[in-house]
Design a protein around this motif. Structure first.
Motif, mmCIF file in Angstrom:
data_model
loop_
_atom_site.group_PDB
_atom_site.id
_atom_site.type_symbol
_atom_site.label_atom_id
_atom_site.label_comp_id
_atom_site.label_asym_id
_atom_site.label_seq_id
_atom_site.Cartn_x
_atom_site.Cartn_y
_atom_site.Cartn_z
ATOM 1 N N LYS A 67 0.540 -1.574 -0.420
ATOM 2 C CA LYS A 67 0.527 -0.025 -0.010
ATOM 3 C C LYS A 67 0.993 1.212 -0.001
ATOM 4 O O LYS A 67 0.834 2.072 -0.718
ATOM 5 C CB LYS A 67 -1.011 -0.071 1.341
ATOM 6 N N LYS A 68 1.972 1.027 0.498
ATOM 7 C CA LYS A 68 3.075 2.335 1.456
ATOM 8 C C LYS A 68 3.385 2.631 -0.257
ATOM 9 O O LYS A 68 3.514 3.657 -0.449
ATOM 10 C CB LYS A 68 3.997 2.393 2.153
ATOM 11 N N LEU A 69 4.102 1.280 -1.037
ATOM 12 C CA LEU A 69 4.891 1.548 -2.238
ATOM 13 C C LEU A 69 4.078 2.212 -3.400
ATOM 14 O O LEU A 69 3.437 3.340 -3.861
ATOM 15 C CB LEU A 69 5.549 0.700 -2.671
ATOM 16 N N LYS A 70 2.931 2.256 -3.349
ATOM 17 C CA LYS A 70 1.613 2.163 -4.275
ATOM 18 C C LYS A 70 1.039 3.346 -3.782
ATOM 19 O O LYS A 70 1.194 4.544 -4.843
ATOM 20 C CB LYS A 70 0.359 1.368 -4.434
ATOM 21 N N GLU A 71 0.817 4.252 -2.708
ATOM 22 C CA GLU A 71 0.707 5.315 -2.505
ATOM 23 C C GLU A 71 2.090 6.409 -3.036
ATOM 24 O O GLU A 71 1.838 7.397 -3.979
ATOM 25 C CB GLU A 71 0.584 5.521 -1.073
ATOM 26 N N ASP A 72 2.825 6.143 -2.258
ATOM 27 C CA ASP A 72 4.525 7.030 -2.795
ATOM 28 C C ASP A 72 4.805 6.413 -5.034
ATOM 29 O O ASP A 72 4.175 8.010 -4.529
ATOM 30 C CB ASP A 72 5.669 5.878 -2.102
ATOM 31 N N LEU A 73 4.413 6.012 -5.471
ATOM 32 C CA LEU A 73 3.979 6.078 -6.984
ATOM 33 C C LEU A 73 3.432 6.623 -7.006
ATOM 34 O O LEU A 73 3.315 7.667 -8.486
ATOM 35 C CB LEU A 73 3.757 4.447 -7.621
ATOM 36 N N ALA A 74 1.946 6.593 -6.637
ATOM 37 C CA ALA A 74 0.902 7.465 -7.143
ATOM 38 C C ALA A 74 1.232 9.469 -6.348
ATOM 39 O O ALA A 74 1.153 9.590 -7.675
ATOM 40 C CB ALA A 74 -0.369 7.739 -5.983
ATOM 41 N N LEU A 75 1.668 9.784 -5.575
ATOM 42 C CA LEU A 75 2.251 10.676 -5.835
ATOM 43 C C LEU A 75 3.610 11.506 -6.486
ATOM 44 O O LEU A 75 3.096 12.605 -7.721
ATOM 45 C CB LEU A 75 2.973 10.924 -3.735
ATOM 46 N N LEU A 76 4.691 10.474 -6.992
ATOM 47 C CA LEU A 76 5.721 10.092 -8.305
ATOM 48 C C LEU A 76 5.233 10.961 -9.413
ATOM 49 O O LEU A 76 5.407 12.007 -10.462
ATOM 50 C CB LEU A 76 6.288 9.440 -7.833
ATOM 51 N N ALA A 77 3.566 10.323 -9.392
ATOM 52 C CA ALA A 77 2.994 10.357 -10.769
ATOM 53 C C ALA A 77 1.979 11.086 -10.732
ATOM 54 O O ALA A 77 1.496 11.984 -12.106
ATOM 55 C CB ALA A 77 2.259 8.564 -10.873
ATOM 56 N N SER A 78 1.970 11.803 -9.967
ATOM 57 C CA SER A 78 1.297 13.235 -9.567
ATOM 58 C C SER A 78 1.737 14.192 -10.905
ATOM 59 O O SER A 78 2.897 14.608 -10.555
ATOM 60 C CB SER A 78 0.312 13.634 -8.165
ATOM 61 N N PRO A 79 0.396 15.976 -11.084
ATOM 62 C CA PRO A 79 0.809 15.935 -11.648
ATOM 63 C C PRO A 79 1.735 17.437 -10.124
ATOM 64 O O PRO A 79 2.008 17.026 -9.035
ATOM 65 C CB PRO A 79 0.331 17.114 -11.474
ATOM 66 N N ALA A 80 2.825 18.383 -10.673
ATOM 67 C CA ALA A 80 3.768 19.078 -9.775
ATOM 68 C C ALA A 80 2.715 19.687 -9.032
ATOM 69 O O ALA A 80 3.749 20.082 -7.750
ATOM 70 C CB ALA A 80 4.316 20.231 -10.228
ATOM 71 N N ASP A 81 2.020 20.673 -8.990
ATOM 72 C CA ASP A 81 0.369 21.048 -8.118
ATOM 73 C C ASP A 81 0.134 20.395 -6.996
ATOM 74 O O ASP A 81 0.367 20.178 -6.506
ATOM 75 C CB ASP A 81 -0.628 22.002 -8.707
ATOM 76 N N ILE A 82 -0.022 18.610 -7.516
ATOM 77 C CA ILE A 82 -0.171 17.873 -6.537
ATOM 78 C C ILE A 82 0.723 17.539 -5.401
ATOM 79 O O ILE A 82 0.592 17.801 -4.654
ATOM 80 C CB ILE A 82 -0.858 16.681 -6.969
ATOM 81 N N GLN A 83 2.134 17.355 -6.315
ATOM 82 C CA GLN A 83 3.018 17.586 -5.232
ATOM 83 C C GLN A 83 3.575 18.030 -4.113
ATOM 84 O O GLN A 83 4.184 17.774 -3.077
ATOM 85 C CB GLN A 83 4.409 17.035 -6.208
ATOM 86 N N LEU A 84 3.412 19.370 -4.301
ATOM 87 C CA LEU A 84 3.842 20.428 -4.123
ATOM 88 C C LEU A 84 3.037 21.441 -2.776
ATOM 89 O O LEU A 84 2.744 21.466 -1.165
ATOM 90 C CB LEU A 84 3.561 21.901 -5.300
ATOM 91 N N ALA A 85 1.543 20.099 -3.181
ATOM 92 C CA ALA A 85 0.530 20.575 -1.898
ATOM 93 C C ALA A 85 1.131 19.273 -0.780
ATOM 94 O O ALA A 85 0.928 20.022 0.409
ATOM 95 C CB ALA A 85 -1.017 20.642 -2.913
ATOM 96 N N PHE A 86 1.867 18.673 -1.089
ATOM 97 C CA PHE A 86 1.796 16.887 -0.629
ATOM 98 C C PHE A 86 2.384 18.106 0.551
ATOM 99 O O PHE A 86 2.589 17.577 1.181
ATOM 100 C CB PHE A 86 2.026 16.188 -1.559
ATOM 101 N N LEU A 87 4.329 18.603 -0.509
ATOM 102 C CA LEU A 87 5.397 19.121 0.854
ATOM 103 C C LEU A 87 4.885 20.516 1.663
ATOM 104 O O LEU A 87 5.241 20.078 2.787
ATOM 105 C CB LEU A 87 6.317 19.390 -0.602
ATOM 106 N N ARG A 88 3.874 21.022 1.121
ATOM 107 C CA ARG A 88 3.503 21.854 1.756
ATOM 108 C C ARG A 88 2.745 21.044 3.480
ATOM 109 O O ARG A 88 3.143 21.649 4.604
ATOM 110 C CB ARG A 88 2.077 23.085 1.241
ATOM 111 N N ASP A 89 1.861 20.235 2.836
ATOM 112 C CA ASP A 89 1.586 19.980 4.196
ATOM 113 C C ASP A 89 1.971 18.787 4.599
ATOM 114 O O ASP A 89 2.214 19.268 6.311
ATOM 115 C CB ASP A 89 0.180 19.063 3.413
ATOM 116 N N PHE A 90 3.084 18.065 4.233
ATOM 117 C CA PHE A 90 4.080 17.234 5.144
ATOM 118 C C PHE A 90 4.902 18.373 5.990
ATOM 119 O O PHE A 90 4.928 18.592 7.167
ATOM 120 C CB PHE A 90 5.229 16.644 4.192
#
Length: 120
Positions: A6-29
């Motif tokens: 599940k963690k592998l799939k979640e992390d892959l989904a994050l890496l597959a996401s557009p940059a704005d989603i990735q940056l939103a993740f980083l802001r939250d993180f």
């Protein structure tokens, strides 16, 4: 599906996401307010670090029958690709602008999408 898969799939989904989603993740993180601009001093390496943590377990997941050889190969390939992007000579790749516009991050997203197709 095990927690590691599940963690592998979640992390892959994050890496597959557009940059704005990735940056939103980083802001939250990092607990950053949305009104603060992420300039070129902000490092996006946490995306690779998150993935590297679980990709390091891919060999054990393969041995335990949690993932197949194709997914293992893709997980390792993507991890190596991210490693190749490391180093001072590639510092611009690890900025918000690099994340948004570089060919390398476009390739990361493509590899992650390929890997996601391998899940049952």
């Amino acid at each position: 599906m095990s927690w590691r898969v599940k963690k592998l799939k979640e992390d892959l989904a994050l890496l597959a996401s557009p940059a704005d989603i990735q940056l939103a993740f980083l802001r939250d993180f990092f607990g950053l307010p949305k009104d603060i601009e992420l300039d070129e001093t902000f490092n996006v390496a946490e995306l690779a670090l998150q993935y590297n943590d679980i990709a390091g377990a891919a060999g054990d997941m393969l041995e335990c029958g949690e993932i197949n050889i194709s997914l293992y190969d893709m997980a390792v390939r993507l991890d190596h690709y991210l490693d190749e992007m490391s180093g001072r000579e590639h510092a611009t790749l690890w900025t918000p602008a690099g994340l948004s516009s570089s060919v390398e991050w476009h390739e990361v997203r493509g590899l992650a999408r390929e890997a996601l197709k391998m899940f049952p």
